[in-house]
Design a protein around this motif. Structure first.
Motif, PDB file in Angstrom:
ATOM      1  N   HIS A  86    -102.018 100.744 -29.992  1.00 52.44           N
ATOM      2  CA  HIS A  86    -101.784 101.523 -31.158  1.00 52.44           C
ATOM      3  C   HIS A  86    -100.129 101.112 -31.751  1.00 52.44           C
ATOM      4  CE1 HIS A  86    -101.429 104.572 -34.316  1.00 52.44           C
ATOM      5  NE2 HIS A  86    -100.361 105.006 -33.657  1.00 52.44           N
ATOM      6  N   LEU A  87     -99.251 100.938 -30.805  1.00 55.20           N
ATOM      7  CA  LEU A  87     -97.974 100.600 -31.336  1.00 55.20           C
ATOM      8  C   LEU A  87     -97.842  99.215 -31.785  1.00 55.20           C
ATOM      9  CD1 LEU A  87     -95.861 102.122 -28.484  1.00 55.20           C
ATOM     10  CD2 LEU A  87     -95.998 103.120 -30.790  1.00 55.20           C
ATOM     11  N   SER A  88     -98.550  98.320 -31.133  1.00 51.14           N
ATOM     12  CA  SER A  88     -98.717  96.965 -31.845  1.00 51.14           C
ATOM     13  C   SER A  88     -99.179  96.773 -33.162  1.00 51.14           C
ATOM     14  CB  SER A  88     -99.253  96.083 -30.614  1.00 51.14           C
ATOM     15  OG  SER A  88     -99.578  94.846 -31.282  1.00 51.14           O
ATOM     16  N   ARG A  89    -100.296  97.550 -33.246  1.00 48.22           N
ATOM     17  CA  ARG A  89    -101.219  97.501 -34.540  1.00 48.22           C
ATOM     18  C   ARG A  89    -100.454  98.342 -35.487  1.00 48.22           C
ATOM     19  NH1 ARG A  89    -107.449  98.557 -32.434  1.00 48.22           N
ATOM     20  NH2 ARG A  89    -107.490  96.650 -31.385  1.00 48.22           N
ATOM     21  N   ALA A  90     -99.615  99.399 -35.237  1.00 49.42           N
ATOM     22  CA  ALA A  90     -99.189 100.231 -36.353  1.00 49.42           C
ATOM     23  C   ALA A  90     -97.731  99.736 -36.913  1.00 49.42           C
ATOM     24  CB  ALA A  90     -99.065 101.714 -35.861  1.00 49.42           C
ATOM     25  N   TYR A  91     -97.048  99.053 -35.764  1.00 49.01           N
ATOM     26  CA  TYR A  91     -95.526  98.967 -36.175  1.00 49.01           C
ATOM     27  C   TYR A  91     -95.259  97.377 -36.008  1.00 49.01           C
ATOM     28  CZ  TYR A  91     -95.649 103.885 -36.131  1.00 49.01           C
ATOM     29  OH  TYR A  91     -96.296 105.359 -36.241  1.00 49.01           O
ATOM     30  N   ALA A  92     -95.682  96.818 -35.091  1.00 45.64           N
ATOM     31  CA  ALA A  92     -95.137  95.431 -34.827  1.00 45.64           C
ATOM     32  C   ALA A  92     -95.005  94.467 -35.763  1.00 45.64           C
ATOM     33  CB  ALA A  92     -95.862  94.952 -33.665  1.00 45.64           C
ATOM     34  N   ASN A 126     -83.918  92.469 -41.735  1.00 51.62           N
ATOM     35  CA  ASN A 126     -85.207  92.234 -40.921  1.00 51.62           C
ATOM     36  C   ASN A 126     -84.867  92.532 -39.307  1.00 51.62           C
ATOM     37  OD1 ASN A 126     -86.975  91.609 -43.072  1.00 51.62           O
ATOM     38  ND2 ASN A 126     -85.850  89.510 -42.934  1.00 51.62           N
ATOM     39  N   GLU A 127     -84.060  93.466 -39.048  1.00 52.42           N
ATOM     40  CA  GLU A 127     -83.586  93.889 -37.637  1.00 52.42           C
ATOM     41  C   GLU A 127     -84.436  95.016 -37.025  1.00 52.42           C
ATOM     42  OE1 GLU A 127     -79.616  94.325 -37.743  1.00 52.42           O
ATOM     43  OE2 GLU A 127     -78.942  92.507 -38.046  1.00 52.42           O
ATOM     44  N   GLY A 128     -85.305  95.527 -37.800  1.00 48.39           N
ATOM     45  CA  GLY A 128     -85.907  96.821 -37.227  1.00 48.39           C
ATOM     46  C   GLY A 128     -87.166  96.301 -36.514  1.00 48.39           C
ATOM     47  N   PHE A 129     -87.246  97.195 -35.165  1.00 42.86           N
ATOM     48  CA  PHE A 129     -88.450  96.789 -34.388  1.00 42.86           C
ATOM     49  C   PHE A 129     -88.986  98.152 -33.676  1.00 42.86           C
ATOM     50  CE2 PHE A 129     -84.516  96.192 -32.075  1.00 42.86           C
ATOM     51  CZ  PHE A 129     -84.813  97.089 -30.915  1.00 42.86           C
ATOM     52  N   VAL A 130     -90.238  98.019 -33.355  1.00 44.57           N
ATOM     53  CA  VAL A 130     -90.866  99.121 -32.508  1.00 44.57           C
ATOM     54  C   VAL A 130     -91.161  98.205 -31.300  1.00 44.57           C
ATOM     55  CG1 VAL A 130     -92.470 100.999 -32.008  1.00 44.57           C
ATOM     56  CG2 VAL A 130     -91.016 100.656 -34.164  1.00 44.57           C
TER      57      VAL A 130
END
Length: 427
Positions: free
Chosen positions: A107-113, A121-125
């Motif tokens: 879910h995290l990969s699909r929702a936020y990655a 462009n430094e943001g990440f989850v």
């Protein structure tokens, strides 16, 4: 949906400093004004803890971690702390996982990655799974131990504070205000907490005598810890401590560190209902989740009252009252759904699939014809046959019928994920 720890801290341990200044990354003094979005973005690292085995939520946690439990028809619990971070201009976020983490990671990969950007462009989850190494041969032993095992990574970030959050709590909070309060009091640690009366304190683990004699507050499991203080506490002062709430924070007060208790930011809400004060419809602070690109829900001659309907549902000639219907739910003719949480499905079955199942005498995903479900939780991909009654007809309070596909806890029937309830079953 997770327990709140109780902290009993001496009054003197709460920072009462009137200082309103602290230093930024360049050694410059910060003013009383709220930190700019850029400053918060650059100077705070969010660390979300994925939780333990989730035994209290079993069987919802049989195949998933607590933060991956579906919520509000379209969401999962982990979306709440992640969205709170993003709405507070904190977009450097790690999520530490251990138990049943496959669906959470997916879910995290699909929702936020693929959707993170932020300043430069430094943001990440990013997911950090528990791992064994020569230095750390064990899995995570608790909240503090989980952070300790990844300190080598966290300290590489040029930040002022670590924001420690639980991944399975339901609340709204402006973390910018929380961080500003931490800086204004010049604290080493700031704890978000709620005042706790005597009656509730005993329920959270304090015995009657100690609850009467000592001050007590309920920790929300939300901490801001200055970077240097975190490194010192976990590596030098308490290298064997496993938990923040019961070991590290009381230990910090005992050695004279500045621990600030903040309990005026936002109320904490454990559950969500149709009339809950928790709101998904706040345009200024949206709750983010995985984009699924599902069609609108289709309701054909259905009677729906006081309910929430997720995306991509097909609902035919049935009655739904005071319920939450999760995405991709299929509800057939004549069904009655009352006071129920349907978590929906992960995928659609084709007409060919359904014909094949019918020919085998099996049941498709969804709620069958003329079935009646009341005061129940139906987990994802469950197959409820025709003329089924899930109404706790015998008023059973506790039962473990895992081989039959369901549990009963506190009188509420929970049908397990992927379970099959045959035609004509009465529960």
């Amino acid at each position: 949906m997770a327990a709140i720890g109780v902290l009993r801290l001496p009054t003197s341990s709460t920072s009462s400093s009137s200082s309103s200044n602290s230093s930024n990354l360049n050694g410059e003094r910060l003013s009383e004004a709220s930190p700019s979005p850029r400053l918060v973005y650059q100077s705070v690292l969010g660390i979300i803890l994925g939780g333990g085995a989730g035994t209290r939520l079993y069987p919802l946690t049989k195949k998933r971690a607590k933060p991956a439990v579906p919520l509000g028809a379209n969401y999962r619990l982990i979306d709440i702390p992640v969205s709170n971070c993003l709405n507070s201009n904190i977009s450097k976020i790690y999520v530490l996982t251990q138990f049943n983490s496959a669906s959470l990671n997916r879910h995290l990969s699909r929702a936020y990655a693929s959707n993170m950007g932020g300043y430069k462009n430094e943001g990440f989850v990013e997911v950090l799974a528990a791992q064994q190494s020569p230095e750390n041969p064990n899995w995570f032993q608790g909240t503090a131990d989980a952070v300790r095992q990844y300190l080598w990574l966290f300290e590489e970030h040029n930040v002022l504070e670590f924001l420690i959050l639980a991944g399975d709590h339901l609340y709204r909070m402006d973390y910018e205000r929380f961080i500003q309060a931490h800086r204004e009091t010049d604290a080493d640690i700031t704890v978000a907490a709620l005042p706790m009366d005597e009656k509730r304190a005993t329920a959270f683990g304090l015995d009657d005598e100690r609850a009467k004699e000592m001050p007590y507050i309920a920790s929300m499991g939300i901490y801001v810890v200055s970077k240097n203080a975190m490194l010192d506490l976990l590596r030098e002062k308490f290298p064997g401590a496993n938990d923040f709430g019961s070991e590290v924070i009381p230990g910090a007060t005992s050695i004279g560190m500045r621990v600030s208790i903040l309990h005026s930011i936002s109320p904490f809400m454990l559950l969500i209902g149709l009339k809950s004060p928790f709101c998904f419809y706040d345009r200024s602070s949206p709750i983010y989740t995985q984009p699924r690109y599902l069609p609108p829900s289709k309701m054909l001659d259905a009677d729906v009252t006081d309910s929430v309907i997720g995306e991509g549902c097909v609902i035919k000639n049935c009655k739904i009252h005071h319920s939450v219907v999760g995405l991709r739910s299929c509800i057939s003719e004549g069904a009655i759904i009352e006071d129920t949480l349907l978590m929906g499905a992960d995928y659609y079955e084709t007409d060919a699939d359904r014909r094949f199942l019918a020919a085998k005498g099996s049941v498709p995903i969804g709620i069958g014809k003329n079935s009646h479900i009341k005061r129940a939780i139906i987990d994802k991909n469950a197959r409820i046959g025709d003329n089924v009654k899930i109404i706790n007809v015998d008023n059973v309070q506790e039962a473990a019928r895992e081989t039959d596909g369901y549990f009963i806890k506190s009188g509420i029937v929970t049908v397990i994920k992927d379970a099959l309830i045959p035609n004509g079953t009465v529960i």
